[in-house]
Design a protein around this motif. Structure first.
Motif, PDB file in Angstrom:
ATOM      1  N   TRP A 164       5.833  -0.675  -9.923  1.00  0.00           N
ATOM      2  CA  TRP A 164       7.094  -0.201 -10.510  1.00  0.00           C
ATOM      3  C   TRP A 164       6.989   1.222 -11.055  1.00  0.00           C
ATOM      4  O   TRP A 164       7.489   1.562 -12.126  1.00  0.00           O
ATOM      5  N   GLN A 166       7.297   5.564  -9.850  1.00  0.00           N
ATOM      6  CA  GLN A 166       8.185   6.359  -8.995  1.00  0.00           C
ATOM      7  C   GLN A 166       7.817   6.224  -7.512  1.00  0.00           C
ATOM      8  O   GLN A 166       8.688   6.086  -6.658  1.00  0.00           O
ATOM      9  N   TYR A 169       8.905   2.735  -6.317  1.00  0.00           N
ATOM     10  CA  TYR A 169      10.354   2.567  -6.313  1.00  0.00           C
ATOM     11  C   TYR A 169      11.007   3.293  -5.136  1.00  0.00           C
ATOM     12  O   TYR A 169      11.807   2.723  -4.397  1.00  0.00           O
ATOM     13  N   TRP A 170      10.599   4.551  -4.951  1.00  0.00           N
ATOM     14  CA  TRP A 170      11.286   5.344  -3.925  1.00  0.00           C
ATOM     15  C   TRP A 170      10.784   5.054  -2.522  1.00  0.00           C
ATOM     16  O   TRP A 170      11.531   5.148  -1.553  1.00  0.00           O
ATOM     17  N   ALA A 315       9.199   3.942 -12.825  1.00  0.00           N
ATOM     18  CA  ALA A 315      10.321   4.079 -11.886  1.00  0.00           C
ATOM     19  C   ALA A 315      11.580   4.549 -12.604  1.00  0.00           C
ATOM     20  O   ALA A 315      11.931   4.046 -13.667  1.00  0.00           O
TER      21      ALA A 315
END
Ligand code: HEM
Length: 422
Positions: A164, A166, A169-170, A315
């Motif tokens: 969780w 960045q 998440y992306w 995230a």
């Protein structure tokens, strides 16, 4: 010392109830030990000498299996520290780094083993192709293999979201948006996986369940089928099996099961295989398997000690990095999607997977079985190699040569990752 400990334990009632056969000293016992052990009987009591040679398989299938076992072991331990909720997941990663003893190494081992498994399963598939091991009677096992390859990608992809941060998440946002390009069902499929239109709490719990229960269980079952079929399809593909099976003894099925006494006498000549071509699984194969297992663990451990698994900021759904990239094994696809979402995201992967599954039913000639890069298979080798090269080149471009707004960028120039400019 170890030997006498073992003998004492084996002599007890408990020891005898677990190990039905002691360490073997005769051919009969060598055959028995393989046949009566749950783990060893995935292999025949005797194997062809050729399968022992490293160049036959390069150990790639076994390494894939060992990586999977390492992933299960480290994954179970990680589960003790992980809560699949957006409020806790990232903090759990930090705890692994700073609070849990050897937590970072544990997480690193899991991460590197996952990357390596994708790589090694891919290489194993290439080796099966380049040695024509998908030809009869191994067509179905090839198909099982293709499904295992897709499952390996699924396992890695679902795990990617769990930290969780960045990156997670992306990458998952980009990866699932590729799935959304499929006509008619694309958006519905995406909604089903995410439990909504964006990656959030529902996506995290879905990915977690897929990652720790559904996919591992399915993979265990399918790997069992795969290994069982390797045995039942007559062991590893060999050039001389064509002669043995078709010309010498056309009436004998590939999967002749040897009797225990027949094996003990060292005689498997009933199917035209010379006894001197075969060796007992115990200890010849088992010894090599244990050695390769230890080497695989050692490599994963060294990687885990020296290189940390990445962990970016927590995230943030309103701050996409630029560029936002899918996991490395989908970057070839992302590169294609940048040209055309429909062709790159749907048609090309669809055609490739269908072609891989259909391959053994299209290319049925028994030429070149068990031979690396056989000159008798020029067309098949050329098509496969061209596709593979394109896939590798696209992946390298997507990984190293793409910068902000997916513009072309040289990797040796300073990297400039923009936050929040989308
Ligand atoms: C989780 C993934 C997989 C595992 C653990 C696995 C494991 C194995 C093992 C241990 C063998 C025995 C020989 C060797 O080491 O190469 C084998 C053979 C084989 N595998 Fe896999 N495999 C996997 C995925 C695949 C994939 C993706 C394919 C192809 C699409 C494939 C196709 C085959 C074939 C055709 C054989 C028979 C090879 C021969 O007879 O020479 N496997 N596999």
């Amino acid at each position: 010392m170890l030997n006498s400990l073992w003998n004492t334990f084996r002599g007890t009632r408990v020891g005898r109830s677990i190990f039905r056969v002691g360490l073997p000293h005769s051919n009969l016992e060598r055959a028995q030990v393989a046949i009566s052990s749950f783990f060893l009987h995935f292999q025949p009591a005797k194997v062809n000498r050729r399968s022992l040679k490293f160049r036959t398989t390069l150990g790639l299938g076994l390494i894939s299996l060992y990586l999977f076992l390492i992933l299960v072991a480290t994954g179970v331990l990680l589960m003790f520290y992980y809560v699949p909720a957006t409020d806790y997941a990232y903090q759990n990663m930090k705890d692994l780094e700073f609070v849990v003893t050897a937590g970072q190494v544990l997480r690193n081992m899991h991460r590197w083993a996952a990357h390596l498994m994708v790589l090694f399963v891919g290489l194993h598939m290439c080796r099966a192709f380049y040695t024509a091991a998908y030809k009869p009677p191994r067509e179905f096992n090839w198909v099982v293999g293709v499904v295992l390859f897709l499952m390996t990608l699924g396992l890695s992809f679902t795990g990617y979201l769990l930290p969780w941060d960045q990156l997670a998440y992306w990458a998952i946002t980009v990866g699932t948006s590729i799935a959304g390009y499929a006509p008619l069902i694309g958006q519905k499929l995406k909604f089903l996986f995410l439990g909504g239109h964006v990656v959030g709490e529902s996506a995290l719990i879905r990915f977690y369940v897929l990652h720790v229960i559904v996919l591992p269980l399915a993979a265990v079952m399918l790997i069992a089928v795969h290994l069982w079929r390797v045995r039942k399809d007559g062991g590893l593909a060999r050039p001389d099996e064509v002669r043995t099976l078709q010309e010498d003894m056309p009436q004998v099925p590939v999967t002749k099961t040897y009797g225990l006494m027949e094996l003990a006498r060292g005689s498997t000549s009933a199917v035209g295989i010379k006894p001197e071509d075969e060796v007992f699984t115990w200890p010849n194969v088992v010894f090599r398997e244990v050695l390769l297992f230890m080497a695989t663990i050692a490599v994963v451990l060294v990687l885990a000690i020296f290189w940390n698994a990445p962990l970016e900021q927590i995230a943030n759904p309103v701050h996409p990095p630029n560029p936002a990239k899918a996991p490395w094994y989908f970057l070839g696809l992302q590169e294609l999607v940048a040209y055309s979402a429909f062709w790159g995201g749907v048609v090309v992967p669809g055609v490739l997977v269908t072609a891989l599954i259909a391959l053994p039913y299209i290319d049925r000639q028994r030429r070149g079985v068990g031979v690396w890069f056989s000159g008798e298979r020029k067309v098949a080798l050329t098509i496969f190699t061209v596709c593979l090269t394109i896939a590798v080149v696209l992946t390298v471009i997507g990984t190293a040569f793409r910068g902000p707004n997916w513009s072309f960028q040289l990797p040796w120039k300073p990297v400039h990752v923009e936050e929040g400019s989308h």
